[in-house]
Design a protein around this motif. Sequence first.
Motif, mmCIF file in Angstrom:
data_model
loop_
_atom_site.group_PDB
_atom_site.id
_atom_site.type_symbol
_atom_site.label_atom_id
_atom_site.label_comp_id
_atom_site.label_asym_id
_atom_site.label_seq_id
_atom_site.Cartn_x
_atom_site.Cartn_y
_atom_site.Cartn_z
ATOM 1 N N LEU A 39 0.809 -1.219 0.000
ATOM 2 C CA LEU A 39 0.000 0.000 0.000
ATOM 3 C C LEU A 39 0.842 1.268 0.000
ATOM 4 C CD1 LEU A 39 -2.768 -1.030 2.576
ATOM 5 C CD2 LEU A 39 -2.954 -0.975 0.081
ATOM 6 N N GLY A 40 2.122 1.131 0.317
ATOM 7 C CA GLY A 40 3.006 2.291 0.316
ATOM 8 C C GLY A 40 2.558 3.356 1.304
ATOM 9 N N GLU A 41 2.521 4.614 0.849
ATOM 10 C CA GLU A 41 2.181 5.726 1.737
ATOM 11 C C GLU A 41 0.723 5.706 2.180
ATOM 12 O OE1 GLU A 41 3.397 9.117 -0.588
ATOM 13 O OE2 GLU A 41 5.329 9.206 0.454
ATOM 14 N N ARG A 42 -0.089 4.851 1.573
ATOM 15 C CA ARG A 42 -1.502 4.773 1.940
ATOM 16 C C ARG A 42 -1.770 3.778 3.068
ATOM 17 N NH1 ARG A 42 -4.915 4.691 -3.743
ATOM 18 N NH2 ARG A 42 -4.911 6.965 -4.093
ATOM 19 N N ALA A 43 -0.782 3.011 3.465
ATOM 20 C CA ALA A 43 -1.014 1.944 4.442
ATOM 21 C C ALA A 43 -1.598 2.457 5.741
ATOM 22 C CB ALA A 43 0.289 1.185 4.702
ATOM 23 N N GLY A 44 -1.024 3.523 6.288
ATOM 24 C CA GLY A 44 -1.518 4.072 7.548
ATOM 25 C C GLY A 44 -2.925 4.616 7.419
ATOM 26 N N LEU A 45 -3.246 5.226 6.285
ATOM 27 C CA LEU A 45 -4.587 5.749 6.054
ATOM 28 C C LEU A 45 -5.613 4.626 5.996
ATOM 29 C CD1 LEU A 45 -3.787 8.385 3.265
ATOM 30 C CD2 LEU A 45 -4.237 8.848 5.684
ATOM 31 N N VAL A 46 -5.283 3.579 5.252
ATOM 32 C CA VAL A 46 -6.200 2.439 5.132
ATOM 33 C C VAL A 46 -6.398 1.773 6.495
ATOM 34 C CG1 VAL A 46 -6.509 0.153 4.099
ATOM 35 C CG2 VAL A 46 -5.659 2.052 2.703
ATOM 36 N N GLY A 47 -5.306 1.617 7.238
ATOM 37 C CA GLY A 47 -5.405 1.017 8.557
ATOM 38 C C GLY A 47 -6.222 1.862 9.523
ATOM 39 N N ALA A 48 -6.031 3.184 9.483
ATOM 40 C CA ALA A 48 -6.782 4.082 10.364
ATOM 41 C C ALA A 48 -8.263 4.038 10.035
ATOM 42 C CB ALA A 48 -6.256 5.511 10.234
ATOM 43 N N GLY A 49 -8.587 4.007 8.737
ATOM 44 C CA GLY A 49 -9.989 3.909 8.338
ATOM 45 C C GLY A 49 -10.615 2.609 8.792
ATOM 46 N N ALA A 50 -9.884 1.514 8.629
ATOM 47 C CA ALA A 50 -10.393 0.202 9.040
ATOM 48 C C ALA A 50 -10.611 0.145 10.545
ATOM 49 C CB ALA A 50 -9.426 -0.893 8.604
ATOM 50 N N LEU A 51 -9.699 0.763 11.301
ATOM 51 C CA LEU A 51 -9.835 0.773 12.756
ATOM 52 C C LEU A 51 -11.128 1.457 13.176
ATOM 53 C CD1 LEU A 51 -8.123 0.056 15.365
ATOM 54 C CD2 LEU A 51 -7.556 2.478 15.426
ATOM 55 N N VAL A 52 -11.449 2.573 12.539
ATOM 56 C CA VAL A 52 -12.677 3.301 12.858
ATOM 57 C C VAL A 52 -13.904 2.451 12.545
ATOM 58 C CG1 VAL A 52 -14.117 5.277 12.216
ATOM 59 C CG2 VAL A 52 -11.669 5.582 12.567
ATOM 60 N N VAL A 53 -13.922 1.850 11.372
ATOM 61 C CA VAL A 53 -15.089 1.060 10.965
ATOM 62 C C VAL A 53 -15.284 -0.138 11.884
ATOM 63 C CG1 VAL A 53 -16.073 -0.366 9.122
ATOM 64 C CG2 VAL A 53 -14.983 1.822 8.573
ATOM 65 N N GLU A 54 -14.206 -0.852 12.183
ATOM 66 C CA GLU A 54 -14.330 -2.016 13.053
ATOM 67 C C GLU A 54 -14.778 -1.618 14.458
ATOM 68 O OE1 GLU A 54 -14.263 -5.099 12.023
ATOM 69 O OE2 GLU A 54 -13.930 -4.248 10.033
ATOM 70 N N HIS A 55 -14.369 -0.453 14.896
ATOM 71 C CA HIS A 55 -14.789 0.033 16.212
ATOM 72 C C HIS A 55 -16.274 0.400 16.212
ATOM 73 C CE1 HIS A 55 -14.669 2.338 19.981
ATOM 74 N NE2 HIS A 55 -15.293 3.306 19.339
ATOM 75 N N LEU A 56 -16.711 1.161 15.227
ATOM 76 C CA LEU A 56 -18.079 1.671 15.223
ATOM 77 C C LEU A 56 -19.115 0.603 14.909
ATOM 78 C CD1 LEU A 56 -17.659 5.134 13.451
ATOM 79 C CD2 LEU A 56 -17.936 4.665 15.885
ATOM 80 N N TYR A 57 -18.715 -0.433 14.156
ATOM 81 C CA TYR A 57 -19.685 -1.451 13.759
ATOM 82 C C TYR A 57 -19.463 -2.784 14.471
ATOM 83 C CZ TYR A 57 -21.062 2.029 10.395
ATOM 84 O OH TYR A 57 -21.508 3.204 9.828
ATOM 85 N N ALA A 58 -18.724 -2.753 15.582
ATOM 86 C CA ALA A 58 -18.646 -3.923 16.448
ATOM 87 C C ALA A 58 -20.036 -4.145 17.047
ATOM 88 C CB ALA A 58 -17.621 -3.702 17.555
ATOM 89 N N PRO A 59 -20.454 -5.402 17.245
ATOM 90 C CA PRO A 59 -21.829 -5.681 17.690
ATOM 91 C C PRO A 59 -22.294 -4.878 18.892
ATOM 92 C CG PRO A 59 -20.766 -7.714 17.042
ATOM 93 C CD PRO A 59 -19.710 -6.644 16.966
ATOM 94 N N GLU A 60 -21.472 -4.791 19.936
ATOM 95 C CA GLU A 60 -21.914 -4.085 21.132
ATOM 96 C C GLU A 60 -22.064 -2.586 20.885
ATOM 97 O OE1 GLU A 60 -17.430 -4.352 21.182
ATOM 98 O OE2 GLU A 60 -19.112 -5.711 20.750
ATOM 99 N N ARG A 61 -21.212 -2.026 20.004
ATOM 100 C CA ARG A 61 -21.295 -0.594 19.734
ATOM 101 C C ARG A 61 -22.456 -0.276 18.796
ATOM 102 N NH1 ARG A 61 -16.644 -0.504 19.983
ATOM 103 N NH2 ARG A 61 -16.573 -0.048 22.197
ATOM 104 N N VAL A 62 -22.789 -1.210 17.931
ATOM 105 C CA VAL A 62 -23.955 -1.037 17.068
ATOM 106 C C VAL A 62 -25.208 -0.846 17.916
ATOM 107 C CG1 VAL A 62 -25.521 -2.284 15.510
ATOM 108 C CG2 VAL A 62 -23.075 -2.182 15.010
ATOM 109 N N GLU A 63 -25.335 -1.643 18.971
ATOM 110 C CA GLU A 63 -26.510 -1.517 19.844
ATOM 111 C C GLU A 63 -26.543 -0.137 20.499
ATOM 112 O OE1 GLU A 63 -29.063 -3.742 20.146
ATOM 113 O OE2 GLU A 63 -27.987 -4.612 18.460
ATOM 114 N N GLU A 64 -25.414 0.350 20.972
ATOM 115 C CA GLU A 64 -25.358 1.683 21.586
ATOM 116 C C GLU A 64 -25.758 2.759 20.589
ATOM 117 O OE1 GLU A 64 -21.419 2.244 22.984
ATOM 118 O OE2 GLU A 64 -21.460 0.547 24.379
ATOM 119 N N ARG A 65 -25.263 2.654 19.380
ATOM 120 C CA ARG A 65 -25.528 3.680 18.366
ATOM 121 C C ARG A 65 -26.983 3.638 17.895
ATOM 122 N NH1 ARG A 65 -21.688 2.958 13.645
ATOM 123 N NH2 ARG A 65 -22.345 5.082 13.103
ATOM 124 N N LEU A 66 -27.534 2.437 17.794
ATOM 125 C CA LEU A 66 -28.954 2.332 17.392
ATOM 126 C C LEU A 66 -29.852 2.959 18.457
ATOM 127 C CD1 LEU A 66 -29.098 -1.300 15.942
ATOM 128 C CD2 LEU A 66 -29.267 0.841 14.654
#
Length: 408
Positions: A376-403
């Motif tokens: 991924l070159g210079e994009r690796a950190g960006l892709v990883g940071a984006g994935a971290l956010v998505v996995e955090h926000l759409y984890a099952p327990e957090r989905v219930e809180e957000r709903l």
Amino acid sequence: MSVRSARGGRGQGSSGELLDLVRSGRATTRGALQQATGLSRATVGQRLDRLFRAGWLREGAGGPVGSPLGGRPSITLEFDDEHAVVLAADLDTRHARVAVLTLTGEILAEHGGTLLIEDGPEKVLGELGRWFAELLAKTGHHAAEVCGIGLAVPGPVDRETGRVVQPPIMPGWDGYDIRGRLARAFTEHAGAATTTVPVLVDNDANLMAYGEQRTGYPDCSAFVLVKVSTGIGAGVVVDGSLYRGVDGGAGDIGHIRVPEGAETLCRCGSYGCLAAVASGGAVARRLVASGVPAASGSDVRDLLAAGHPEAVGLAREAGRRVGDVLATVVTLLNPGVLMIAGDLAGTAFVTGVRELLYQRALSRSTAHLEVVTSKLGERAGLVGAGALVVEHLYAPERVEERLRALGV
């Protein structure tokens, strides 16, 4: 295996767990969700309805007919990756990159530029907020569509607070409220209605490793990335999850003591650290001492790309020193992939790593090891940071809180 059996009989088949099954591809029809959870058709329908009302789920094309007697094809369910976007930033010592990403990790727009981390968090994070606003305008998205922000920084991070802890190359950042300041900067520049947008902060090597493993080596159960730029750090992904240690200090191999550096002072204040003798910054200092202009690891990278003979020789020597330390890392973790990334991650440096790594590590530890460079070159950190956010926000327990917060 059902959600109920997989969790020792405690699974309730919540809306969050149903979304997780759909996102992972383990169950993508109503019938498959019933089978996976043991829930009734009516209950599955009720819990899916919450996800549809939130805009997080959509119906896809009909699947194949499952019965030999024919009938209507099953309607597939899909995670709606268009209902929000993610912002990501990757800070280095002298420059930064920011991006707008979809929820599936596609980069919609990005920007890179000079940004000196030594200018301090107030100024640097304020500038990131301005860059974010400009990128959103470029993509036609609004601040209200941003579900979260991910930030990669070149220092150890306390996962619970999002604050860096005694970072050797980030003067003025120790213990600073990065999350709060970046949220405010985003609000100020993008015109967001609230400063409560979630901000997740992690070490840059961690997020590079996360991005590279998820996109290029999803089946690798033990993955190690080593970033060699101004400093040296490693990110470790085990069974698909980042390994951070008890307080975020895992992977800080740049401050392992090595005999060759006994007389060399590191930026952390100690003598003999690997980073003091084998990082991009260390190579740059040696080049300057011999009359070759090089202010940082990025300058060394440019010299290596041009085939500068002295830079090539020093990079190979640095690679050997890092390879000596990595022999222990590989023997301890037994990874399937060892990825070299950063300013020095070229042929000369990797050759040096291989020379010492295969010489010093146990043959059993390297028998199935791939030593590769970044995809991924210079994009690796960006892709990883984006994935971290998505996995955090759409984890099952957090989905219930957000709903619940959305009132659905």
